[in-house]
Write an enzyme that holds these catalytic residues in place. Structure first.
Site, PDB file in Angstrom:
ATOM      1  N   HIS A   1      32.824  36.942  42.880  1.00  0.00           N
ATOM      2  CA  HIS A   1      33.113  35.375  42.288  1.00  0.00           C
ATOM      3  C   HIS A   1      34.545  35.279  41.753  1.00  0.00           C
ATOM      4  O   HIS A   1      35.285  36.166  41.622  1.00  0.00           O
ATOM      5  CB  HIS A   1      32.216  35.365  41.175  1.00  0.00           C
ATOM      6  CG  HIS A   1      32.345  36.352  40.064  1.00  0.00           C
ATOM      7  ND1 HIS A   1      33.118  36.394  38.957  1.00  0.00           N
ATOM      8  CD2 HIS A   1      31.895  37.829  40.038  1.00  0.00           C
ATOM      9  CE1 HIS A   1      33.085  37.263  38.330  1.00  0.00           C
ATOM     10  NE2 HIS A   1      32.465  38.131  38.759  1.00  0.00           N
TER      11      HIS A   1
ATOM     12  N   GLU B   1      29.575  32.859  38.382  1.00  0.00           N
ATOM     13  CA  GLU B   1      28.717  34.071  38.252  1.00  0.00           C
ATOM     14  C   GLU B   1      28.735  34.387  36.564  1.00  0.00           C
ATOM     15  O   GLU B   1      27.804  34.816  36.278  1.00  0.00           O
ATOM     16  CB  GLU B   1      29.594  35.263  38.936  1.00  0.00           C
ATOM     17  CG  GLU B   1      28.797  36.422  38.971  1.00  0.00           C
ATOM     18  CD  GLU B   1      28.774  37.394  37.758  1.00  0.00           C
ATOM     19  OE1 GLU B   1      27.786  38.336  37.669  1.00  0.00           O
ATOM     20  OE2 GLU B   1      29.719  37.315  37.148  1.00  0.00           O
ATOM     21  N   GLU B   2      29.821  34.021  36.130  1.00  0.00           N
ATOM     22  CA  GLU B   2      29.852  34.501  34.653  1.00  0.00           C
ATOM     23  C   GLU B   2      28.894  33.760  33.471  1.00  0.00           C
ATOM     24  O   GLU B   2      28.606  33.978  32.419  1.00  0.00           O
ATOM     25  CB  GLU B   2      31.247  34.411  33.906  1.00  0.00           C
ATOM     26  CG  GLU B   2      32.330  35.482  34.653  1.00  0.00           C
ATOM     27  CD  GLU B   2      31.900  36.909  34.504  1.00  0.00           C
ATOM     28  OE1 GLU B   2      30.748  37.240  34.025  1.00  0.00           O
ATOM     29  OE2 GLU B   2      32.752  37.544  34.926  1.00  0.00           O
TER      30      GLU B   2
ATOM     31  N   ASP C   1      37.178  41.907  36.988  1.00  0.00           N
ATOM     32  CA  ASP C   1      35.938  41.174  37.202  1.00  0.00           C
ATOM     33  C   ASP C   1      36.428  39.630  37.268  1.00  0.00           C
ATOM     34  O   ASP C   1      36.546  38.927  36.500  1.00  0.00           O
ATOM     35  CB  ASP C   1      35.273  41.394  36.025  1.00  0.00           C
ATOM     36  CG  ASP C   1      34.117  40.597  36.061  1.00  0.00           C
ATOM     37  OD1 ASP C   1      33.746  40.285  37.184  1.00  0.00           O
ATOM     38  OD2 ASP C   1      33.339  40.623  34.975  1.00  0.00           O
TER      39      ASP C   1
ATOM     40  N   GLU D   1      31.636  43.353  42.808  1.00  0.00           N
ATOM     41  CA  GLU D   1      32.056  43.380  41.422  1.00  0.00           C
ATOM     42  C   GLU D   1      32.849  44.847  41.177  1.00  0.00           C
ATOM     43  O   GLU D   1      32.757  45.649  41.960  1.00  0.00           O
ATOM     44  CB  GLU D   1      30.841  43.497  40.710  1.00  0.00           C
ATOM     45  CG  GLU D   1      29.908  42.192  40.637  1.00  0.00           C
ATOM     46  CD  GLU D   1      30.655  41.332  39.567  1.00  0.00           C
ATOM     47  OE1 GLU D   1      31.530  41.501  38.908  1.00  0.00           O
ATOM     48  OE2 GLU D   1      29.906  40.187  39.582  1.00  0.00           O
TER      49      GLU D   1
ATOM     50  N   HIS E   1      35.425  41.297  30.314  1.00  0.00           N
ATOM     51  CA  HIS E   1      34.617  40.561  29.028  1.00  0.00           C
ATOM     52  C   HIS E   1      35.112  41.172  27.594  1.00  0.00           C
ATOM     53  O   HIS E   1      34.347  40.900  26.741  1.00  0.00           O
ATOM     54  CB  HIS E   1      33.172  40.752  29.340  1.00  0.00           C
ATOM     55  CG  HIS E   1      32.615  40.262  30.310  1.00  0.00           C
ATOM     56  ND1 HIS E   1      31.328  39.742  30.590  1.00  0.00           N
ATOM     57  CD2 HIS E   1      32.965  40.217  31.718  1.00  0.00           C
ATOM     58  CE1 HIS E   1      31.037  39.495  31.875  1.00  0.00           C
ATOM     59  NE2 HIS E   1      31.865  39.860  32.542  1.00  0.00           N
TER      60      HIS E   1
HETATM   61 ZN    ZN Z   1      31.826  39.876  37.597  1.00  0.00          ZN
END
Ligand code: ZN
Length: 435
Positions: free
Chosen positions: A128, A191-192, A157, A216, A407
């Site tokens: 992604h 995706e997030e 990510d 990922e 994140h």
């Molecule tokens: Zn991811």
């Protein structure tokens, strides 16, 4: 000679590389020795390993290029720039490319690349382009190299995953590898935020392929050993419970009302442990709302429950149990309670065929003297859940770079995971092609 490479920096790999070359030439000179050697540990593919080493600087350049494009899930401009970058690189690796608008959400593009080969297998690679970060993040968390780490928002990510995928495809294209029926790349921009505008397409396209590798990130050394591949991730669903009561003046005539809030509380307590009896699912009521005002007996109330699924179909059993429980009795007469379960991102369960593929990956890591751990299940969701929804394709997750802080803050990747990941992906693809 093959002691575990705990600090497998580039130098170690180069050394291993040369010693494997030596081993291989000795082995080739003596057929028996080759048989004996492969039973213990296969020699690496020298060409692919050399190509992986040579590609590392270009991977780092590509990472920098992508990290410097802010591409939060709502940042359509940034996501379109990302799409331009990955599309250009796919074209350079011989792919025909196509852009499609995500069907929901911010409205950025998916990038789809395809190339036809001369073999049998249909293979899809997915990753992604979006990140979790708000615009301006590069001001407080800039791109920076520090020893074995490169920092930057989204670098693990999932820009690390995209960089590994793109470089692996280029290496194989340059090597003239065509042992596949179709190679497909799918990169989504959402995706997030649950892949709301791409999940269905991922599921549909995955069903047209034999194997899906999902990119990922994997875990950095500070978090877990053995740069794990992932074989399972929880699916997410939501329970919504609604109670309809009857409004009445809370001071003058409360007895005429039917308190929806009391009934909701009762039903939440009645159902809070139901999931504990059902393997592969959890339920936690986490939000409750009721209509006011304060001087009125509550007419309507609603609760939301977070559901995590680790076994296919477990959410259906939970739904049945919920329906049965609320039908079995109520606290406040004349109230009406309904409950529904809606599935979001499906659970990812690699199953036996996914595990078999991941074990091949383990053997490939062994060729370069690295351990690869297989993680059976994690609580976070991934698009591998969509890819594996119908269980038609073999799906394995986490082929991206080793990293940490996603994140969160100070997201980084580990430079010494680049060559092993490139080697793993290129070697595994050639193995899949042979099947
Ligand atoms: Zn991811």
């Amino acid at each position: 000679m093959l002691a575990p490479a705990i600090h497998s920096d580039k130098k170690t790999i180069m050394t291993l590389h040369s010693s494997f070359l030596a081993l291989r030439s000795v082995s080739l000179a003596c057929g028996l020795a080759l048989g004996a050697a492969t039973a213990v540990q296969a020699a690496p593919d020298a060409r692919l390993l050399a190509a992986a080493e040579k590609a590392q600087p270009a991977v780092i350049d590509n990472l920098k290029e992508m990290v410097l494009i802010e591409s939060g899930s709502l940042n359509v401009d940034g996501l379109l720039k990302m799409a331009d970058v990955v599309e250009g690189r796919l074209k350079a690796a011989g792919f025909k490319t196509e852009r499609r608008k995500a069907t929901a959400g911010a409205g950025a593009d998916l990038v789809i690349g395809t190339v036809k080969g001369t073999g049998k297998r249909k293979i899809m690679l997915q990753g992604h382009m979006d990140t979790v970060y708000a615009p301006g993040i590069l001001n407080s968390q800039p791109y920076k190299v520090d020893g074995n780490r490169i920092y930057g928002p989204g670098i693990a990510d999932d820009k690390g995953g995209l960089a590994v995928m793109l470089a692996s495809l280029k290496i194989l294209a340059d090597a003239g590898w065509r042992d596949y029926d179709t190679l497909t790349v799918l990169m989504n921009p959402d995706e997030e935020v649950g892949s709301v505008g791409s999940g269905e397409l991922i599921a549909t396209m995955a069903d047209q392929h034999d194997t899906v590798l999902s990119f990922e990130p994997t875990a950095a050394k500070s978090v877990a050993k053995g740069e794990p591949l992932l074989l399972g991730a929880a699916g997410i669903a939501q329970a919504t419970m609604e109670v309809k009561g009857r409004a009445a003046h809370a001071g003058a005539a409360p007895e005429l009302g039917r308190n929806a809030l009391y009934e909701l509380s009762y039903q939440m307590l009645q159902t809070k442990d139901l999931a504990k009896e059902i393997p592969g699912v959890t339920l936690n009521w986490t939000v409750a709302r009721a209509t006011g005002p304060i001087n009125q007996i509550t007419e309507k109330a609603q609760a939301l429950g977070d559901i995590r699924i680790t076994q296919p179909g477990a959410e259906k059993k939970l739904n049945e149990a919920l329906q049965a429980k609320i039908a079995a009795g109520k606290l406040i007469p004349d109230t009406e309670t309904t409950v529904k379960v809606e599935v979001g991102r499906p659970a990812f369960i690699a199953g036996d065929k996914g595990r078999a593929l991941a074990e091949k990956a383990q053997a490939i890591y062994k060729e370069i003297d690295r351990d690869l751990v297989l993680t059976p299940m994690t609580g976070g969701g991934t698009d591998a859940g969509y890819a594996g929804r119908s269980d038609k394709a073999t799906v394995v997750e986490s082929f991206g770079l080793a990293g940490f802080g996603y994140h969160a803050r100070d997201e980084y990747i580990e430079i010494d995971s680049i060559v092993p990941r490139l080697y793993l992906v290129t070697r595994l693809l050639t193995e899949i092609g042979k099947q």
